[in-house]
Design a protein around this motif. Sequence first.
Motif, mmCIF file in Angstrom:
data_model
loop_
_atom_site.group_PDB
_atom_site.id
_atom_site.type_symbol
_atom_site.label_atom_id
_atom_site.label_comp_id
_atom_site.label_asym_id
_atom_site.label_seq_id
_atom_site.Cartn_x
_atom_site.Cartn_y
_atom_site.Cartn_z
ATOM 1 N N VAL A 99 0.830 -1.199 0.000
ATOM 2 C CA VAL A 99 0.000 0.000 0.000
ATOM 3 C C VAL A 99 0.866 1.252 0.000
ATOM 4 O O VAL A 99 0.613 2.212 -0.724
ATOM 5 C CB VAL A 99 -0.928 0.027 1.237
ATOM 6 N N ILE A 120 -8.544 2.509 5.083
ATOM 7 C CA ILE A 120 -8.693 1.461 4.077
ATOM 8 C C ILE A 120 -9.673 0.400 4.555
ATOM 9 O O ILE A 120 -10.532 -0.057 3.799
ATOM 10 C CB ILE A 120 -7.323 0.830 3.747
ATOM 11 N N GLU A 122 -13.152 1.574 4.191
ATOM 12 C CA GLU A 122 -13.592 1.707 2.799
ATOM 13 C C GLU A 122 -13.825 0.356 2.136
ATOM 14 O O GLU A 122 -14.664 0.251 1.229
ATOM 15 C CB GLU A 122 -12.560 2.505 2.003
ATOM 16 N N ILE A 123 -13.086 -0.667 2.563
ATOM 17 C CA ILE A 123 -13.197 -1.990 1.938
ATOM 18 C C ILE A 123 -13.979 -2.910 2.860
ATOM 19 O O ILE A 123 -13.466 -3.395 3.868
ATOM 20 C CB ILE A 123 -11.802 -2.585 1.655
ATOM 21 N N GLU A 125 -15.193 -4.532 -3.438
ATOM 22 C CA GLU A 125 -14.448 -3.312 -3.112
ATOM 23 C C GLU A 125 -12.966 -3.625 -2.953
ATOM 24 O O GLU A 125 -12.100 -2.829 -3.362
ATOM 25 C CB GLU A 125 -14.996 -2.696 -1.821
ATOM 26 N N ASN A 126 -12.672 -4.782 -2.387
ATOM 27 C CA ASN A 126 -11.275 -5.178 -2.234
ATOM 28 C C ASN A 126 -10.613 -5.378 -3.589
ATOM 29 O O ASN A 126 -9.487 -4.925 -3.815
ATOM 30 C CB ASN A 126 -11.171 -6.468 -1.421
ATOM 31 N N LYS A 184 -11.431 -4.070 -6.449
ATOM 32 C CA LYS A 184 -11.286 -2.761 -7.099
ATOM 33 C C LYS A 184 -10.064 -2.025 -6.555
ATOM 34 O O LYS A 184 -9.291 -1.428 -7.319
ATOM 35 C CB LYS A 184 -12.551 -1.930 -6.876
ATOM 36 N N TYR A 185 -9.866 -2.089 -5.248
ATOM 37 C CA TYR A 185 -8.710 -1.429 -4.630
ATOM 38 C C TYR A 185 -7.407 -2.112 -5.058
ATOM 39 O O TYR A 185 -6.413 -1.448 -5.365
ATOM 40 C CB TYR A 185 -8.857 -1.458 -3.107
ATOM 41 N N ALA A 219 -6.435 -1.081 -8.538
ATOM 42 C CA ALA A 219 -5.870 0.275 -8.563
ATOM 43 C C ALA A 219 -4.412 0.262 -8.107
ATOM 44 O O ALA A 219 -3.548 0.906 -8.720
ATOM 45 C CB ALA A 219 -6.702 1.207 -7.678
ATOM 46 N N LEU A 220 -4.119 -0.488 -7.038
ATOM 47 C CA LEU A 220 -2.741 -0.594 -6.563
ATOM 48 C C LEU A 220 -1.861 -1.265 -7.608
ATOM 49 O O LEU A 220 -0.708 -0.853 -7.825
ATOM 50 C CB LEU A 220 -2.693 -1.398 -5.262
#
Length: 219
Positions: free
Chosen positions: A96, A129, A132-133, A138-139, A141-142, A145-146
């Motif tokens: 992260v 984090i 949000e997750i 959602e996980n 999607k995150y 992005a990472l």
Amino acid sequence: MKQSDATKMVNQAIKVVGKKFDWKCKEGCLFKKNGSLFFVFSAFGQAKKNEIDYTLQYKLYDFDEIFWNIVDLKENAKQPLSFHYFGAWTAPTMCVKKEKYAINEWNESFLIEKYSTIFQDVNYLATQIAQEITTVDENLKYLEALYSELLQRYPGAVVNIYKEKLMTAILKKENSLALEIAEDRIAHNDSGGFLTGSVTFYQQAKEYIKRCNKDERTE
């Protein structure tokens, strides 16, 4: 300053910092389950360069159970929380945040103060984090992005997130999609970073998914 002394000093500082923020500590790392996520903060000091650094990594906590089911290591789920990072075979984590700092002196009080300041921000980030997750979608999607950011920084990076996509599909009971991912990776000779003898992670995943399908049909 010897490297061994620097490592020992950083590890001791991290242990003190972990207690302040209610994170568990082992071997210079702090770890915590927060909501549906598992976080690891690892720290290291480089004596010759007079530098300290840290890395914050995370993963969906439930990934490990799926991973251990696939590779037939179900007994690992009975191990302590630290095993989710220090175990010989675990689901991968994703970075992260990672930073390094130049320092002018090596002493425990300074390192405790420095890492306390760093970790205050890191702990806040991890909490954000985790808030949000809250779902596997959602996980994913995150994670995507990472992973996109990682490829932008290191275009030649050999890592991928197919294992995470496969395990997400299994958690959502989308077995057809999970099987499709496994077969695609087998066709690309991707071992998934795990071998049991000559059998790859994706070959084991394929058989696991077939068993899941069979069990669902008999319910």
